[in-house]
Design a protein around this motif. Sequence first.
Motif, PDB file in Angstrom:
ATOM      1  N   PHE A   1      -5.057   8.132  -2.838  1.00  0.00           N
ATOM      2  CA  PHE A   1      -5.691   7.249  -4.137  1.00  0.00           C
ATOM      3  C   PHE A   1      -4.992   5.979  -4.461  1.00  0.00           C
ATOM      4  O   PHE A   1      -5.470   4.904  -4.457  1.00  0.00           O
ATOM      5  N   GLY A   2      -3.681   5.841  -4.343  1.00  0.00           N
ATOM      6  CA  GLY A   2      -2.762   4.864  -4.528  1.00  0.00           C
ATOM      7  C   GLY A   2      -2.893   3.681  -3.203  1.00  0.00           C
ATOM      8  O   GLY A   2      -2.859   2.592  -3.643  1.00  0.00           O
ATOM      9  N   PHE A   3      -2.845   4.574  -2.231  1.00  0.00           N
ATOM     10  CA  PHE A   3      -2.990   3.461  -1.109  1.00  0.00           C
ATOM     11  C   PHE A   3      -4.258   2.737  -0.891  1.00  0.00           C
ATOM     12  O   PHE A   3      -4.288   1.587  -0.671  1.00  0.00           O
ATOM     13  N   ILE A   4      -5.130   3.515  -1.304  1.00  0.00           N
ATOM     14  CA  ILE A   4      -6.743   2.773  -1.497  1.00  0.00           C
ATOM     15  C   ILE A   4      -6.685   1.933  -2.527  1.00  0.00           C
ATOM     16  O   ILE A   4      -7.263   0.707  -2.565  1.00  0.00           O
ATOM     17  N   ALA A   5      -6.124   2.258  -3.676  1.00  0.00           N
ATOM     18  CA  ALA A   5      -6.042   1.357  -4.838  1.00  0.00           C
ATOM     19  C   ALA A   5      -5.415   0.003  -4.497  1.00  0.00           C
ATOM     20  O   ALA A   5      -5.886  -1.029  -4.763  1.00  0.00           O
ATOM     21  N   ALA A   6      -4.326  -0.014  -3.873  1.00  0.00           N
ATOM     22  CA  ALA A   6      -3.489  -1.255  -3.324  1.00  0.00           C
ATOM     23  C   ALA A   6      -4.400  -2.097  -2.338  1.00  0.00           C
ATOM     24  O   ALA A   6      -4.640  -3.191  -2.352  1.00  0.00           O
TER      25      ALA A   6
ATOM     26  N   PHE B   1       2.086   6.498  -7.194  1.00  0.00           N
ATOM     27  CA  PHE B   1       1.003   7.285  -7.746  1.00  0.00           C
ATOM     28  C   PHE B   1       1.235   8.607  -7.507  1.00  0.00           C
ATOM     29  O   PHE B   1       1.293   9.391  -8.065  1.00  0.00           O
ATOM     30  N   GLY B   2       1.653   9.170  -6.126  1.00  0.00           N
ATOM     31  CA  GLY B   2       1.869  10.305  -5.739  1.00  0.00           C
ATOM     32  C   GLY B   2       3.016  10.997  -6.647  1.00  0.00           C
ATOM     33  O   GLY B   2       3.072  12.142  -7.017  1.00  0.00           O
ATOM     34  N   VAL B   3       4.192  10.208  -6.742  1.00  0.00           N
ATOM     35  CA  VAL B   3       5.296  10.830  -7.447  1.00  0.00           C
ATOM     36  C   VAL B   3       4.939  11.096  -8.833  1.00  0.00           C
ATOM     37  O   VAL B   3       5.464  11.971  -9.406  1.00  0.00           O
TER      38      VAL B   3
ATOM     39  N   LYS C   1       0.934  -1.392  -0.070  1.00  0.00           N
ATOM     40  CA  LYS C   1       0.029  -0.088  -0.056  1.00  0.00           C
ATOM     41  C   LYS C   1       0.998   1.273   0.075  1.00  0.00           C
ATOM     42  O   LYS C   1       0.488   2.249  -0.544  1.00  0.00           O
ATOM     43  N   TYR C   2       1.890   1.173   0.774  1.00  0.00           N
ATOM     44  CA  TYR C   2       2.657   2.381   0.940  1.00  0.00           C
ATOM     45  C   TYR C   2       3.503   2.703  -0.355  1.00  0.00           C
ATOM     46  O   TYR C   2       3.635   3.800  -0.710  1.00  0.00           O
ATOM     47  N   LEU C   3       3.985   1.631  -0.978  1.00  0.00           N
ATOM     48  CA  LEU C   3       4.692   1.841  -2.117  1.00  0.00           C
ATOM     49  C   LEU C   3       3.774   2.273  -3.326  1.00  0.00           C
ATOM     50  O   LEU C   3       4.099   3.073  -4.103  1.00  0.00           O
ATOM     51  N   VAL C   4       2.574   1.759  -3.470  1.00  0.00           N
ATOM     52  CA  VAL C   4       1.644   1.883  -4.464  1.00  0.00           C
ATOM     53  C   VAL C   4       1.545   3.550  -4.223  1.00  0.00           C
ATOM     54  O   VAL C   4       1.423   4.271  -5.238  1.00  0.00           O
TER      55      VAL C   4
ATOM     56  N   PHE D   1       6.157  30.697  -7.017  1.00  0.00           N
ATOM     57  CA  PHE D   1       6.710  29.493  -6.467  1.00  0.00           C
ATOM     58  C   PHE D   1       5.920  28.916  -5.247  1.00  0.00           C
ATOM     59  O   PHE D   1       5.972  27.620  -5.231  1.00  0.00           O
ATOM     60  N   GLY D   2       5.516  29.953  -4.397  1.00  0.00           N
ATOM     61  CA  GLY D   2       4.764  29.118  -3.286  1.00  0.00           C
ATOM     62  C   GLY D   2       3.578  28.608  -3.946  1.00  0.00           C
ATOM     63  O   GLY D   2       3.008  27.206  -3.379  1.00  0.00           O
ATOM     64  N   THR D   3       2.867  28.743  -4.902  1.00  0.00           N
ATOM     65  CA  THR D   3       1.450  28.390  -5.281  1.00  0.00           C
ATOM     66  C   THR D   3       2.049  26.854  -6.039  1.00  0.00           C
ATOM     67  O   THR D   3       1.294  26.155  -5.869  1.00  0.00           O
ATOM     68  N   ALA D   4       3.074  27.209  -6.832  1.00  0.00           N
ATOM     69  CA  ALA D   4       3.741  25.711  -7.438  1.00  0.00           C
ATOM     70  C   ALA D   4       3.989  24.971  -6.408  1.00  0.00           C
ATOM     71  O   ALA D   4       3.631  23.686  -6.518  1.00  0.00           O
ATOM     72  N   ALA D   5       4.548  25.110  -5.224  1.00  0.00           N
ATOM     73  CA  ALA D   5       5.122  24.179  -4.394  1.00  0.00           C
ATOM     74  C   ALA D   5       3.715  23.530  -3.594  1.00  0.00           C
ATOM     75  O   ALA D   5       3.705  22.267  -3.360  1.00  0.00           O
ATOM     76  N   MET D   6       2.670  24.363  -3.237  1.00  0.00           N
ATOM     77  CA  MET D   6       1.409  24.004  -2.945  1.00  0.00           C
ATOM     78  C   MET D   6       0.677  22.836  -3.781  1.00  0.00           C
ATOM     79  O   MET D   6       0.129  21.907  -3.264  1.00  0.00           O
ATOM     80  N   LEU D   7       0.687  23.222  -4.910  1.00  0.00           N
ATOM     81  CA  LEU D   7       0.064  22.467  -6.125  1.00  0.00           C
ATOM     82  C   LEU D   7       0.789  20.866  -5.950  1.00  0.00           C
ATOM     83  O   LEU D   7      -0.187  20.115  -5.908  1.00  0.00           O
ATOM     84  N   VAL D   8       2.119  20.863  -6.043  1.00  0.00           N
ATOM     85  CA  VAL D   8       2.664  19.734  -6.162  1.00  0.00           C
ATOM     86  C   VAL D   8       2.626  19.062  -4.645  1.00  0.00           C
ATOM     87  O   VAL D   8       2.230  18.048  -4.825  1.00  0.00           O
ATOM     88  N   GLY D   9       2.760  19.598  -3.655  1.00  0.00           N
ATOM     89  CA  GLY D   9       2.562  18.994  -2.249  1.00  0.00           C
ATOM     90  C   GLY D   9       0.966  18.670  -2.227  1.00  0.00           C
ATOM     91  O   GLY D   9       1.018  17.108  -1.827  1.00  0.00           O
ATOM     92  N   VAL D  10       0.038  19.265  -2.660  1.00  0.00           N
ATOM     93  CA  VAL D  10      -1.459  18.978  -2.321  1.00  0.00           C
ATOM     94  C   VAL D  10      -1.629  17.636  -3.246  1.00  0.00           C
ATOM     95  O   VAL D  10      -2.214  16.604  -3.061  1.00  0.00           O
ATOM     96  N   VAL D  11      -1.199  17.898  -4.489  1.00  0.00           N
ATOM     97  CA  VAL D  11      -1.676  16.681  -5.586  1.00  0.00           C
ATOM     98  C   VAL D  11      -0.903  15.300  -5.152  1.00  0.00           C
ATOM     99  O   VAL D  11      -1.261  14.329  -5.267  1.00  0.00           O
ATOM    100  N   PHE D  12       0.405  15.568  -4.597  1.00  0.00           N
ATOM    101  CA  PHE D  12       1.186  14.183  -4.141  1.00  0.00           C
ATOM    102  C   PHE D  12       0.173  13.611  -2.820  1.00  0.00           C
ATOM    103  O   PHE D  12       0.059  12.610  -2.973  1.00  0.00           O
ATOM    104  N   VAL D  13      -0.067  14.410  -2.209  1.00  0.00           N
ATOM    105  CA  VAL D  13      -0.804  14.001  -1.071  1.00  0.00           C
ATOM    106  C   VAL D  13      -2.354  13.156  -1.267  1.00  0.00           C
ATOM    107  O   VAL D  13      -2.579  12.022  -0.999  1.00  0.00           O
ATOM    108  N   ILE D  14      -2.741  13.644  -2.254  1.00  0.00           N
ATOM    109  CA  ILE D  14      -4.252  13.117  -2.821  1.00  0.00           C
ATOM    110  C   ILE D  14      -3.900  11.967  -3.578  1.00  0.00           C
ATOM    111  O   ILE D  14      -4.794  11.069  -3.386  1.00  0.00           O
ATOM    112  N   TRP D  15      -3.302  11.940  -4.692  1.00  0.00           N
ATOM    113  CA  TRP D  15      -2.768  10.792  -5.272  1.00  0.00           C
ATOM    114  C   TRP D  15      -1.933   9.672  -4.423  1.00  0.00           C
ATOM    115  O   TRP D  15      -2.138   8.415  -4.808  1.00  0.00           O
ATOM    116  N   TYR D  16      -1.166  10.043  -3.136  1.00  0.00           N
ATOM    117  CA  TYR D  16      -0.602   8.867  -2.511  1.00  0.00           C
ATOM    118  C   TYR D  16      -1.895   8.403  -1.694  1.00  0.00           C
ATOM    119  O   TYR D  16      -1.922   6.965  -1.769  1.00  0.00           O
TER     120      TYR D  16
END
Length: 87
Positions: A73-78, A12-14, A5-8, A56-71
């Motif tokens: 999703f990947g965890f649930i998918a696994a 997904f997040g990366v 689950k953690y790897l998937v 830069f701050g908006t870009a960093a938040m975008l990448v961070g939030v997207v990573f967490v959300i898709w992490y």
Amino acid sequence: MRANKYLVGLVFGVVVGLWHVFWSFLVWFGWAQDFIDLIFRLHFIRPPYTIRPFDFGTAAMLVGVVFVIWYIFGFIAAMVWNLFHKQ
């Protein structure tokens, strides 16, 4: 085969996070408007959006939030995968 689950989640997040890093670079270099206009036109849509200046701050938040959300999703998918593929 059971999925880790953690790897998937990490994969997904990366992967989706890197796509948004790419998008942030397009915005930074001023190429995002042409790119998004092309994508809309390929889908037979008149481009309705205007890309704002890079921050830069908006870009960093975008990448961070997207990573967490898709992490998540990947965890649930696994978890679902493991539920249907018991050993």
